[in-house]
Design an enzyme around this catalytic site. Structure first.
Site: not given
Length: 568
Positions: A208, A381
């Site tokens: 990610d 995130h």
């Protein structure tokens, strides 16, 4: 079909070192949303996630965007299933459309599949689909692949990373993740498993990149809960909180704060109602039934005893909060003394929508708390230091950044380089580009068909670039229709030309221009008659070209011109 929990080893092919492993991102690279990646070896393909993207500003009338899966359909006999990392729209939202074309098994954790089931019911295909619930730590197997689900932390419960064992080596796909040592549900990311995988020599890391530009660490969701308690303690009237419907941990904290201060909870917004219902049913959200009220019951309780949890944190024009702020919501309006909390940061591109929403709420008399005033949102995130930890634990031979816009992928690549990875072992691909891997080598090689399919209402794929171009012209310059009635035998004009406009000019104040336009059309019709041009499509084309040139010379606008010729 994949055999869940099978102990069979991967395919023992004597030529396995000669067979190339292919990684094919079909969406989600260098763009927001639409995450989907195919992993192919020999006669098998497994697919990671299958999400939607939301339309950009210039996609007039488009509801959502799904990935083009032509490559998967062309190789449908190879596709063994979808494996899902978590339940966000950009990772599962396209499956109701895709499974109608490619009906293969889907594997995911309980909440992920619970949310997917809700979508499949809406599309009336749940009974036709095959879903398998997988727990963290479990593995599923095919002839060539073994997929292990690893617990991670994210802004939705039950998220996971994937370790994919192939004949060429191990691929680790992090999914969307962050490293939260104090998560709301107590389920900490399994860093020990990442470290053990690193000792097994990981061939490729796909990680990610969404927060690769941000230094430091992502704050814990637990801190947000403490800040929400502080904000709730000062509220004198109703509290209205906007959040992402799928951020179940955040919603739980809003519920906890509400209960702490003696407030009943109402949910507003279709997705908020659906997702909270599924989460409570599956045990991922705790809210006593006697503390839930419907929006119809809000006025039965004192304002200081009511919390409304709603959608619209991104200022979407048709969301519940946007309708509340504009006064168009049927059941909820803003009162003086209301406290509105926007518990999310604007997604890039939504800043203007959110800013306008906040202004409207203030004008209506509400107090508004948002991300620049209070720390009431934590990203799901990983920031730079968390990414560095994963790279250090996994120690991959090759690296491919995923999830994020191009600048995020590039920044993540720079992080990997600073950690000592050879730049030639880092691959930033385009959507549709193929990464070929063996145990010792990797290279970008060729492309497959990929792209975006636009969904407009019930239409899937029937809106393309030409339609979008026409809609853009309509939005910018409007439309002008020319109607002429012609007698077929004598080829003479019986009525017209009449001109009707929409979104081009205000006719009552532009009579002179309209009259001149009629004369231009009449002259072109006379020219066609003199030259014995009788084909309708040629006459229409000539009218369109001549009138377009005239209108541009007078207005510097190019409306869409539709000539209509009726014959009697």
């Amino acid at each position: 079909m994949i055999n869940k929990n099978s102990n069979k080893s991967s395919n023992k092919n004597s030529n396995k070192n000669l067979n190339k492993l292919k990684i094919i991102p079909l969406g989600g690279l260098g763009e927001v949303g639409k995450n989907i990646t195919a992993i192919e070896y020999d006669d098998e393909i497994i697919v990671i996630d299958c999400g939607i993207a939301f339309p950009e500003m210039e996609m007039y009338g488009v509801d959502l965007v799904i990935p083009d899966i032509s490559y998967l359909i062309d190789n449908s006999e190879k596709v063994k299933g979808f494996v899902l990392t978590h339940g966000h729209e950009d990772h599962i939202g396209a499956l109701p459309y895709v499974l109608k074309q490619l009906n293969v098994p889907v594997y995911g954790t309980k909440l992920t599949l619970g949310l997917l089931e809700n979508k499949l019911k809406e599309h009336n295909i749940l009974s036709d689909c095959t879903l398998f619930v997988v727990k963290h730590g479990e593995k599923i197997n095919t002839k060539n692949f073994k997929v292990e689900f690893i617990r991670t932390s994210h802004s939705i419960a039950d998220s996971c990373a994937l370790a994919i064992y192939t004949p060429q080596g191990i691929i680790v796909h992090t999914g969307d993740f962050k490293i939260d040592y104090t998560p709301i549900d107590g389920n900490v990311i399994d860093l020990e498993r990442f470290a053990k995988l690193g000792k097994e020599r990981v061939l490729l890391l796909m990680a990610d990149s969404t927060n690769a530009e941000r230094k430091g660490y992502t704050i814990s969701e637990k801190i947000i809960g403490e800040n929400l308690n502080n904000v709730f303690s000062k509220a004198k009237g109703r509290v209205i909180v906007a959040s992402f419907a799928s951020n179940i941990h955040r919603i739980q904290q809003i519920i906890n704060s509400s209960l702490m201060f003696g407030r009943k909870v109402a949910f507003s917004g279709r997705s908020m109602e659906n997702i909270s219902s599924v989460a409570m049913e599956l045990g991922y959200m705790d809210l006593p039934k006697d503390q839930i009220i419907s929006v119809d019951e809000i006025d039965k309780y004192p304002d200081e005893r009511v919390t409304i949890i709603t959608t619209g944190s991104q200022g979407e024009p048709m969301s519940a909060l946007a309708r509340i702020s504009s006064g168009t919501h049927k059941k909820i309006g803003i009162k003086h003394g209301d406290l509105v909390i926007i518990s999310a940061s604007p997604i890039p591109g939504n800043e203007k929508f959110v800013s306008r929403l906040i202004d409207d709420l203030f004008k209506k008399g509400a107090d508004v708390v948002y991300h620049t005033l209070e720390e009431i949102h934590a990203s799901g995130h990983a920031c730079q230091e968390e990414l560095k930890l994963i790279h250090t634990l996994v120690k991959p031979k090759f690296f491919m950044p995923v999830h994020g816009e191009y600048r995020h992928l590039r920044q993540h690549a720079i992080i990997a380089e600073k950690l000592g990875m050879n730049p030639s072992n880092i691959f930033i691909l385009e959507t549709g580009q193929i990464l070929e891997l063996t145990r010792k080598s990797a290279r970008a090689s060729g492309k497959v068909r990929s792209g975006a399919i636009m969904v407009d209402g019930l239409g899937v794929g029937d809106v393309g670039n030409i339609v979008l171009r026409d809609r853009r012209y309509l939005a910018q310059d409007g439309i002008l229709t020319v109607v002429v009635t012609i007698e077929k035998e004598s080829f003479s004009i019986i009525a017209g030309p009449d001109i009707i406009t929409r979104g081009f000019i205000y006719v009552k104040e532009s009579e002179e221009l309209i009259n001149e336009a009629k004369k231009v059309v009449m002259q072109e019709l006379d020219n066609c008659m003199e030259n014995k041009i009788t084909e309708w499509f040629v006459i229409k084309s000539n009218i369109k070209d001549t009138l377009s040139a005239f209108l541009y010379s007078k207005t510097r606008r190019r409306p869409i011109i539709l000539p209509i010729i009726m014959e009697i």
